[in-house]
Design a protein around this motif. Structure first.
Motif, short mmCIF file in Angstrom:
data_model
loop_
_atom_site.label_atom_id
_atom_site.label_comp_id
_atom_site.label_asym_id
_atom_site.label_seq_id
_atom_site.Cartn_x
_atom_site.Cartn_y
_atom_site.Cartn_z
N LYS A 40 8.91 19.21 16.43
CA LYS A 40 9.45 18.68 17.69
C LYS A 40 10.15 19.76 18.51
N SER A 41 11.05 20.50 17.85
CA SER A 41 11.78 21.56 18.57
C SER A 41 10.83 22.67 19.01
N THR A 42 9.83 22.95 18.17
CA THR A 42 8.84 23.97 18.54
C THR A 42 8.14 23.56 19.83
N LEU A 43 7.74 22.29 19.91
CA LEU A 43 7.07 21.82 21.13
C LEU A 43 8.01 21.91 22.33
N LEU A 44 9.25 21.51 22.16
CA LEU A 44 10.19 21.57 23.29
C LEU A 44 10.47 23.02 23.69
N ASN A 45 10.59 23.91 22.71
CA ASN A 45 10.79 25.33 23.02
C ASN A 45 9.63 25.89 23.83
N ILE A 46 8.42 25.50 23.46
CA ILE A 46 7.24 25.98 24.21
C ILE A 46 7.28 25.41 25.63
N LEU A 47 7.62 24.13 25.75
CA LEU A 47 7.68 23.52 27.09
C LEU A 47 8.83 24.11 27.92
N ALA A 48 9.84 24.63 27.23
CA ALA A 48 10.96 25.27 27.93
C ALA A 48 10.66 26.74 28.26
N THR A 49 9.48 27.20 27.95
CA THR A 49 9.00 28.58 28.17
C THR A 49 9.68 29.60 27.25
N LEU A 50 10.34 29.14 26.20
CA LEU A 50 11.05 30.07 25.32
C LEU A 50 10.15 30.61 24.21
N TYR A 78 17.03 22.16 29.94
CA TYR A 78 16.77 22.17 28.49
C TYR A 78 18.09 22.05 27.73
N VAL A 79 18.14 21.10 26.83
CA VAL A 79 19.27 21.01 25.92
C VAL A 79 18.77 21.35 24.52
N PRO A 80 19.12 22.54 24.01
CA PRO A 80 18.62 22.94 22.69
C PRO A 80 19.28 22.11 21.59
N GLN A 81 18.61 22.10 20.43
CA GLN A 81 19.15 21.33 19.30
C GLN A 81 20.53 21.87 18.89
N ASP A 82 20.71 23.17 19.00
CA ASP A 82 22.02 23.75 18.68
C ASP A 82 22.81 23.94 19.97
N ILE A 83 24.06 23.50 19.93
CA ILE A 83 24.90 23.54 21.14
C ILE A 83 25.06 24.99 21.62
N VAL A 158 23.20 13.56 19.17
CA VAL A 158 23.72 13.60 17.79
C VAL A 158 25.25 13.64 17.85
N GLY A 159 25.89 12.73 17.16
CA GLY A 159 27.35 12.74 17.09
C GLY A 159 28.04 12.11 18.28
N ILE A 160 27.27 11.63 19.25
CA ILE A 160 27.90 10.98 20.40
C ILE A 160 28.09 9.49 20.09
N ASP A 161 29.27 8.96 20.42
CA ASP A 161 29.55 7.57 20.07
C ASP A 161 28.62 6.61 20.81
N LEU A 162 28.48 5.41 20.25
CA LEU A 162 27.46 4.47 20.72
C LEU A 162 27.66 4.09 22.19
N LYS A 163 28.91 3.89 22.59
CA LYS A 163 29.15 3.47 23.99
C LYS A 163 28.71 4.57 24.96
N LEU A 184 11.57 14.51 28.25
CA LEU A 184 11.10 14.49 26.86
C LEU A 184 12.32 14.52 25.97
N TYR A 185 12.33 13.66 24.98
CA TYR A 185 13.56 13.35 24.28
C TYR A 185 13.31 13.25 22.79
N THR A 186 14.02 14.01 21.97
CA THR A 186 13.86 13.82 20.53
C THR A 186 15.13 13.19 19.96
N SER A 187 14.92 12.36 18.97
CA SER A 187 16.07 11.78 18.28
C SER A 187 15.55 11.26 16.94
N HIS A 188 16.43 11.22 15.94
CA HIS A 188 16.05 10.58 14.67
C HIS A 188 16.49 9.12 14.66
#
Ligand SMILES: Nc1ncnc2c1ncn2[C@@H]1O[C@H](COP(=O)(O)OP(=O)(O)OP(=O)(O)O)[C@@H](O)[C@H]1O
Ligand SMILES: [Mg+2]
Length: 223
Positions: A40-50, A78-83, A158-163, A184-188
């Motif tokens: 998933k992150s690989t695909l987003l990185n490619i779409l982000a041109t990285l 682009y919001v990377p998986q790591d902050i 990840v880690g953001i409260d439900l509200k 495009l959005y990834t989440s578990h």
């Protein structure tokens, strides 16, 4: 529109993505799901041109990723998986810093409003004193500064409260539907994916995700 055709990616001999083709229309939110390591992150990185694909072609609004990378980058948030933010700066300083890098300027009031839209009401606090969820909200706000056409969000909640998650979800849906953004959005979190996304792409060999999504009523693409 985003067009991805026969996209493949291998790291040395390890094939991660194989022959992926899909398109995204303005106004659509696409969920990307799959087990850890599915790509998933690989695909987003490619779409982000990285990263570059091993094979295949990508076009954003008829511009080729191969030939028009610079102009495509202006249209991508682009919001990377790591902050990725400055810990020593305040929220305000981070927003101003990233606005300076952005090709589109907003002004302080609009920057502050963007943080409020992400349910982040800290402004003068140093980032290092914020919680993990608050940092993610700031990362999201930063990705929106230049009003991108294509938003690539790698586990942004990840880690953001439900509200706050619900508020951010509603904001993203409004961005897509009223402003014709592509997201495009990834989440578990499958409930979040089903709630938020119009269509869902399942990546990887494991049929688990497809099976649990089958009753969601959403269109599913599998690769
Ligand atoms: N730079 C790299 N070099 C070599 N292999 C890599 C590299 N980046 C990722 N991989 C491998 O590619 C595969 C896909 O990784 P990726 O990070 O895209 O998965 P993911 O679906 O985002 O997983 P997660 O749900 O854990 O975030 C993994 O097997 C990973 O080890
Ligand atoms: Mg990932």
């Amino acid at each position: 529109m985003l067009n991805v055709t026969s996209l493949s990616k291998a790291y040395r001999k390890k094939v991660v993505l194989e022959q992926i083709s899909f398109s995204v229309q303005p106004g659509e939110i696409i969920g990307l799901v799959g087990e850890n390591g599915a790509g998933k992150s690989t695909l987003l990185n490619i779409l982000a041109t990285l990263q570059r694909p091993t094979n295949g072609s990508i076009y954003l609004q008829e511009k080729s990723y191969k030939d028009e990378k610079q102009s495509i980058r202006k249209a991508i948030g682009y919001v990377p998986q790591d902050i990725a933010i400055w810990e020593e700066f305040t929220v305000e300083e981070n927003m101003i810093f990233f606005e300076k890098l952005a090709w589109k300027k907003r002004g302080n009031e609009a920057l502050r409003q963007l943080c409020l839209d992400m349910s982040l009401d800290k402004w003068k606090e140093p980032v290092k004193t914020l919680s993990g969820g608050m940092k993610r909200k700031l990362n999201l706000a930063i990705s929106l500064i230049h009003d991108p056409t294509l938003l690539l969000l790698d586990e942004p909640t990840v880690g953001i409260d439900l509200k706050s998650r619900k508020e951010i979800g509603a904001y993203l849906q409004e961005l897509a539907s009223a402003h014709e953004k592509m997201i495009l959005y990834t989440s578990h979190d499958m409930d979040e994916i089903i709630d938020l996304c119009d269509r869902i792409i399942c990546i990887g060999d494991d049929p688990f995700y497809e099976e649990i999504l089958i009753n969601s009523g959403k269109a599913i693409l599998s690769f």
